[in-house]
Design a protein around this motif. Sequence first.
Motif, PDB file in Angstrom:
ATOM      1  N   LYS A  26       0.848  -1.185   0.000  1.00 50.42           N
ATOM      2  CA  LYS A  26       0.000   0.000   0.000  1.00 50.42           C
ATOM      3  C   LYS A  26       0.890   1.244   0.000  1.00 50.42           C
ATOM      4  N   ALA A  29       0.156   6.626   3.797  1.00 48.48           N
ATOM      5  CA  ALA A  29      -1.161   7.196   4.099  1.00 48.48           C
ATOM      6  C   ALA A  29      -1.299   8.632   3.620  1.00 48.48           C
ATOM      7  N   SER A  30      -0.149   9.304   3.465  1.00 50.43           N
ATOM      8  CA  SER A  30      -0.195  10.701   3.030  1.00 50.43           C
ATOM      9  C   SER A  30      -0.578  10.845   1.558  1.00 50.43           C
ATOM     10  N   ILE A  31      -0.499   9.756   0.816  1.00 49.07           N
ATOM     11  CA  ILE A  31      -0.863   9.788  -0.605  1.00 49.07           C
ATOM     12  C   ILE A  31      -2.335   9.416  -0.725  1.00 49.07           C
ATOM     13  N   LYS A  32      -3.148  10.364  -1.200  1.00 49.29           N
ATOM     14  CA  LYS A  32      -4.594  10.142  -1.218  1.00 49.29           C
ATOM     15  C   LYS A  32      -5.222  10.289  -2.604  1.00 49.29           C
ATOM     16  N   LYS A  33      -4.662  11.117  -3.460  1.00 50.07           N
ATOM     17  CA  LYS A  33      -5.253  11.340  -4.776  1.00 50.07           C
ATOM     18  C   LYS A  33      -5.104  10.088  -5.645  1.00 50.07           C
ATOM     19  N   THR A  36      -2.116  10.077  -7.916  1.00 49.77           N
ATOM     20  CA  THR A  36      -0.849   9.969  -7.187  1.00 49.77           C
ATOM     21  C   THR A  36      -0.632   8.535  -6.712  1.00 49.77           C
ATOM     22  N   ILE A  37      -1.723   7.897  -6.293  1.00 50.12           N
ATOM     23  CA  ILE A  37      -1.646   6.486  -5.877  1.00 50.12           C
ATOM     24  C   ILE A  37      -1.231   5.614  -7.056  1.00 50.12           C
TER      25      ILE A  37
END
Length: 222
Positions: A26, A29-33, A36-37
Motif C-alpha cells: 500500500k 497514508a499521506s498519498i490520497k489522490k 498519485t496512488i
Amino acid sequence: MNNLYFDVETIPAETHMIKKLYETIKPPASIKKPETIEKWHREQAPAVLAEKVHKLGLKPLYCQVICIGVRINDDPVRSFYGEDEFKVLREFLDLCRDRGITGDNTRWIGHNIINFDLPVLRTCCLRNRQFPTALPRMRNYRRPTFVLDTLQVLQHQYKEYQGLGMDDLAELFHLPPKTGGLDGSKVYEEYMAGNLDKIAEYCEGDVLLAYDLAQLICAYYL
C-alpha cells in the motif's frame, strides 16, 4: 559419532506467496489522490515488492535451496548447487547415505542452524518428498551431542554475541576470514546474475568458518 559441518544458501521461491505479497503493498497514508496512488504503484511498488520477495529467501517455508555446502569430519569441503532444488537436495542426501550419515550417529554443526538451516532442509525434504533420515531428530536440536549451533552456544555464554555475524566472529577470534567478497544479503542478487559458482564458493567458506568456530567452542566452552 560423525561430525557434519554444513551451510545452506537460499533464494525466494516462486510461489503464490509473491502474488499475496503484492496485494499487501500500500502507498503511504499521506498519498490520497487516485492519480498519485497510481503513480506510486507504477514507480515505487516494484521496489517495495522486490524487498519483500527478497526476504522470502530467509523464511524456511517459502525459500528455495540453491546450494548446500558440507564437510564430513575432516574431509575436504564440497558443495551441491544449481537451480533444480530437488537435484541439489538429492545429491546431498545421496552423499549422506553413502557415508552412513543418520540422525542418530552424526552431530550436525553450523552457525544459526537451529533457527534457519535445519528447518530449511527439513522443509525442503517435505516439499520434495524425500525422507529426512539423515537429519537430526527434532527432539535432539537442543542437545550438543547431536546439534551444535555455534551461534546458540555463544549467545548462551554472553549476550554480547547476539547480532554478530560469522565475519564479525572470525575477526573477533582471529580466525581465517571467508573469501569471495560476498555476504548473505547478496546471494539473491548473485543468483539473478547467474553467479552460482560464486555462491557455492561463499557457501563453502561458511562451512570452513563454522568448522573453525566449532573447534574453538568445543575447546573452550563445551
